[in-house]
Design a protein around this motif. Structure first.
Motif, PDB file in Angstrom:
ATOM      1  N   HIS A 188       0.900  -1.076  -0.069  1.00 29.06           N
ATOM      2  CA  HIS A 188       0.127  -0.092  -0.017  1.00 29.06           C
ATOM      3  C   HIS A 188       0.800   1.185   0.031  1.00 29.06           C
ATOM      4  O   HIS A 188       0.361   2.148  -0.732  1.00 29.06           O
ATOM      5  CB  HIS A 188      -0.949   0.050   1.226  1.00 29.06           C
ATOM      6  N   LEU A 189       2.144   1.213   0.539  1.00 27.73           N
ATOM      7  CA  LEU A 189       3.136   2.301   0.406  1.00 27.73           C
ATOM      8  C   LEU A 189       3.658   2.446  -0.684  1.00 27.73           C
ATOM      9  O   LEU A 189       4.097   3.557  -1.122  1.00 27.73           O
ATOM     10  CB  LEU A 189       3.866   2.218   1.829  1.00 27.73           C
ATOM     11  N   VAL A 190       3.803   1.176  -1.410  1.00 28.50           N
ATOM     12  CA  VAL A 190       4.439   1.598  -2.994  1.00 28.50           C
ATOM     13  C   VAL A 190       3.323   2.193  -3.760  1.00 28.50           C
ATOM     14  O   VAL A 190       3.827   3.096  -4.388  1.00 28.50           O
ATOM     15  CB  VAL A 190       4.764  -0.036  -3.577  1.00 28.50           C
ATOM     16  N   ALA A 191       2.106   1.993  -3.528  1.00 31.06           N
ATOM     17  CA  ALA A 191       1.149   2.661  -4.201  1.00 31.06           C
ATOM     18  C   ALA A 191       1.036   4.146  -3.712  1.00 31.06           C
ATOM     19  O   ALA A 191       0.916   4.996  -4.745  1.00 31.06           O
ATOM     20  CB  ALA A 191      -0.274   1.862  -3.817  1.00 31.06           C
ATOM     21  N   ARG A 192       1.438   4.403  -2.518  1.00 27.15           N
ATOM     22  CA  ARG A 192       1.155   5.860  -2.118  1.00 27.15           C
ATOM     23  C   ARG A 192       2.421   6.633  -2.817  1.00 27.15           C
ATOM     24  O   ARG A 192       2.069   7.746  -3.068  1.00 27.15           O
ATOM     25  CB  ARG A 192       1.108   5.854  -0.685  1.00 27.15           C
ATOM     26  N   ARG A 193       3.456   5.805  -2.766  1.00 25.10           N
ATOM     27  CA  ARG A 193       4.585   6.780  -3.345  1.00 25.10           C
ATOM     28  C   ARG A 193       4.538   6.837  -4.904  1.00 25.10           C
ATOM     29  O   ARG A 193       4.928   7.925  -5.501  1.00 25.10           O
ATOM     30  CB  ARG A 193       5.913   5.882  -2.914  1.00 25.10           C
ATOM     31  N   ILE A 194       3.868   5.953  -5.627  1.00 23.00           N
ATOM     32  CA  ILE A 194       3.639   6.304  -6.954  1.00 23.00           C
ATOM     33  C   ILE A 194       2.671   7.421  -7.151  1.00 23.00           C
ATOM     34  O   ILE A 194       3.057   8.364  -8.146  1.00 23.00           O
ATOM     35  CB  ILE A 194       3.101   4.956  -7.441  1.00 23.00           C
ATOM     36  N   LEU A 195       1.849   7.349  -6.613  1.00 19.18           N
ATOM     37  CA  LEU A 195       0.558   8.540  -6.566  1.00 19.18           C
ATOM     38  C   LEU A 195       1.505   9.909  -6.260  1.00 19.18           C
ATOM     39  O   LEU A 195       1.274  10.850  -6.907  1.00 19.18           O
ATOM     40  CB  LEU A 195      -0.555   8.450  -5.625  1.00 19.18           C
ATOM     41  N   ASP A 196       2.293   9.973  -5.245  1.00 15.95           N
ATOM     42  CA  ASP A 196       3.008  11.364  -4.800  1.00 15.95           C
ATOM     43  C   ASP A 196       4.063  11.462  -5.707  1.00 15.95           C
ATOM     44  O   ASP A 196       4.218  12.762  -5.754  1.00 15.95           O
ATOM     45  CB  ASP A 196       3.836  10.669  -3.388  1.00 15.95           C
ATOM     46  N   GLU A 197       4.610  10.680  -6.475  1.00 17.35           N
ATOM     47  CA  GLU A 197       5.910  11.173  -7.270  1.00 17.35           C
ATOM     48  C   GLU A 197       5.967  10.831  -8.812  1.00 17.35           C
ATOM     49  O   GLU A 197       6.448  11.429  -9.511  1.00 17.35           O
ATOM     50  CB  GLU A 197       7.392  10.395  -6.705  1.00 17.35           C
ATOM     51  N   ALA A 198       4.811   9.860  -9.207  1.00 11.52           N
ATOM     52  CA  ALA A 198       5.125   9.383 -10.700  1.00 11.52           C
ATOM     53  C   ALA A 198       3.911  10.368 -11.517  1.00 11.52           C
ATOM     54  O   ALA A 198       2.944  10.527 -11.004  1.00 11.52           O
ATOM     55  CB  ALA A 198       4.812   8.060 -10.687  1.00 11.52           C
ATOM     56  N   ALA A 199       4.590  10.585 -12.533  1.00 12.99           N
ATOM     57  CA  ALA A 199       3.539  11.268 -13.606  1.00 12.99           C
ATOM     58  C   ALA A 199       3.758  10.183 -14.949  1.00 12.99           C
ATOM     59  O   ALA A 199       2.682  10.373 -15.668  1.00 12.99           O
ATOM     60  CB  ALA A 199       4.132  12.380 -14.047  1.00 12.99           C
ATOM     61  N   THR A 200       4.457   9.311 -15.144  1.00 12.12           N
ATOM     62  CA  THR A 200       4.652   8.308 -16.393  1.00 12.12           C
ATOM     63  C   THR A 200       4.625   6.753 -15.850  1.00 12.12           C
ATOM     64  O   THR A 200       4.940   6.751 -14.643  1.00 12.12           O
ATOM     65  CB  THR A 200       5.836   8.792 -17.062  1.00 12.12           C
ATOM     66  N   LEU A 201       4.440   6.042 -16.890  1.00 13.01           N
ATOM     67  CA  LEU A 201       4.342   4.714 -16.878  1.00 13.01           C
ATOM     68  C   LEU A 201       5.806   4.212 -16.149  1.00 13.01           C
ATOM     69  O   LEU A 201       5.914   3.289 -15.195  1.00 13.01           O
ATOM     70  CB  LEU A 201       3.891   3.847 -17.717  1.00 13.01           C
ATOM     71  N   ASP A 202       6.690   4.478 -16.753  1.00 12.72           N
ATOM     72  CA  ASP A 202       7.972   4.037 -16.572  1.00 12.72           C
ATOM     73  C   ASP A 202       8.424   4.873 -15.180  1.00 12.72           C
ATOM     74  O   ASP A 202       9.212   4.066 -14.184  1.00 12.72           O
ATOM     75  CB  ASP A 202       9.006   4.869 -17.664  1.00 12.72           C
ATOM     76  N   GLU A 203       8.137   6.055 -14.666  1.00 15.96           N
ATOM     77  CA  GLU A 203       8.451   6.350 -13.282  1.00 15.96           C
ATOM     78  C   GLU A 203       7.564   5.600 -12.299  1.00 15.96           C
ATOM     79  O   GLU A 203       8.323   5.158 -11.379  1.00 15.96           O
ATOM     80  CB  GLU A 203       7.926   7.921 -13.101  1.00 15.96           C
TER      81      GLU A 203
END
Length: 357
Positions: A188-203
């Motif tokens: 769930h924290l992996v999901a949170r960090r993706i939402l916080d930091e990612a703008a692209t599929l690769d990120e």
């Protein structure tokens, strides 16, 4: 229409945001914690074992994403709980995996890409019916100015959600033979960090691959340009692209691995064969799942046991830890940075109004 409670944070710093959340939602966090302790106990983990596993998860989080550990500590302070108790709620997937918890049920996700239009998405969120009051909607802004909206459980930092960079995620549990009890970073924290930091599929992929995990899940990442399912497990991260189901521009997922290498270690599907029936049902309903109307998409997804348990109803004759219910239906609007949510089962969608968040 029954709506999920919603909250918008005013604090930008992780500790302050957590304390504000804990102060506002203290009763809900404590109730969710108590509900999970009851579930963990039924799976063989008493409070002492839960504390041990939760503290491992918190240490792994602090090493990988210190700000998220700080936010968990803030929630605990805000609602008057010891930090390990909030960490346990965030690590509930890892604790259940460590105890090899089983049962029938879980989520189904469909994403259809259509050139020139935003992606069309819909998923069910199935979980234990005694935790039906745990979900809420949470909006916040990070210190870097990223605005995030998530459908989550009280005290859990994120689950399904979208950000204002045009990226969203769906979330389905998996289980792999490599899952283990040396608890790592909670999914769930992996999901949170993706939402916080990612703008692209690769990120998003890079973030997922940077975490040492001990439990499995699939995060289906959706942007205005495409979709990718990240099948996360201790053995690695499988990348599944649209078309894997043999249908161009479509990505469907239930609760078994689609990556050929990781599928060799599939564990959950051996106990919950309904996951295969649900995926076949989605494949047969792709035309309806592409409908611009969300209610029509939900209708196309609807199917019950024994054919395919996409819409789960709890069996009152079963013990509480083996009862599953479709508690929510969620769709992402990545172009608008918003979600549309229905509280309840798929078969209750018709004639209701979606909650926009």
């Amino acid at each position: 229409m029954s709506r999920f409670p919603a909250f918008t944070s005013s604090r930008l710093d992780p500790g302050g945001r957590g304390r504000e959340f804990g102060a506002h939602w203290g009763a809900a966090v404590r109730a969710n914690h108590d509900g999970y302790l009851r579930l963990f106990e039924a799976c063989g983990a008493g409070p002492g074992k839960v504390r041990e596993l939760a503290e491992r998860a918190l240490a792994a989080t602090a090493a990988w994403a210190p700000a998220l550990a700080e936010e968990i500590g803030g929630i605990a302070a805000g609602c008057g709980l010891e930090p390990w108790r909030v960490a346990a709620v965030n690590a509930r997937t890892e604790i259940l995996a460590a105890m090899r918890a089983g049962g029938e049920g879980e989520c189904s996700t469909a994403v259809v890409l259509d050139a020139g239009r935003p992606p069309r998405t819909v998923q069910t969120w199935d979980w234990h019916d005694h935790l039906r009051d745990a979900p809420l909607l949470w909006a916040f802004e990070t210190g870097d100015g990223r605005r995030v909206r998530t459908f989550t459980e009280a005290g859990v930092l994120a689950k399904i959600g979208v950000n204002d960079a045009g990226l969203g995620i769906h979330f389905n549990i998996l289980r792999h033979r490599s899952d283990h009890a040396d608890v790592g970073v909670p999914v769930h924290l992996v999901a949170r960090r993706i939402l916080d930091e990612a703008a692209t599929l690769d990120e998003a992929t890079r973030i997922a691959r940077s975490a040492r995990t001990s439990a499995s899940t699939v995060v289906t990442v959706v942007t205005r340009e495409g979709v990718r399912a990240l099948e996360i497990c201790p053995a690695g991260v499988g990348v599944v692209e649209a078309g894997v189901n043999g249908i161009g521009g479509v990505l469907l997922h239930t609760n078994h691995f689609l990556d050929p290498e990781l599928a060799r270690g599939e564990d959950l599907g051996t106990e919950r064969p309904g996951t295969y029936a649900r995926l076949r049902h989605l494949e047969e309903r792709v035309g309806g799942l592409a409908d611009p109307d969300l209610t029509a998409r939900a209708g196309a997804m609807t199917c019950h046991a024994p054919v395919a348990p996409v819409c789960a109803h709890p069996d009152p004759e079963l013990p509480f830890d083996q009862r599953w219910e479709t508690l929510a239906v969620i769709s992402l609007d990545v172009a608008a940075g918003a979600m549309r949510v229905h509280r309840g089962r798929l078969c209750q969608v018709a004639g209701t109004t979606w909650q926009t968040f």
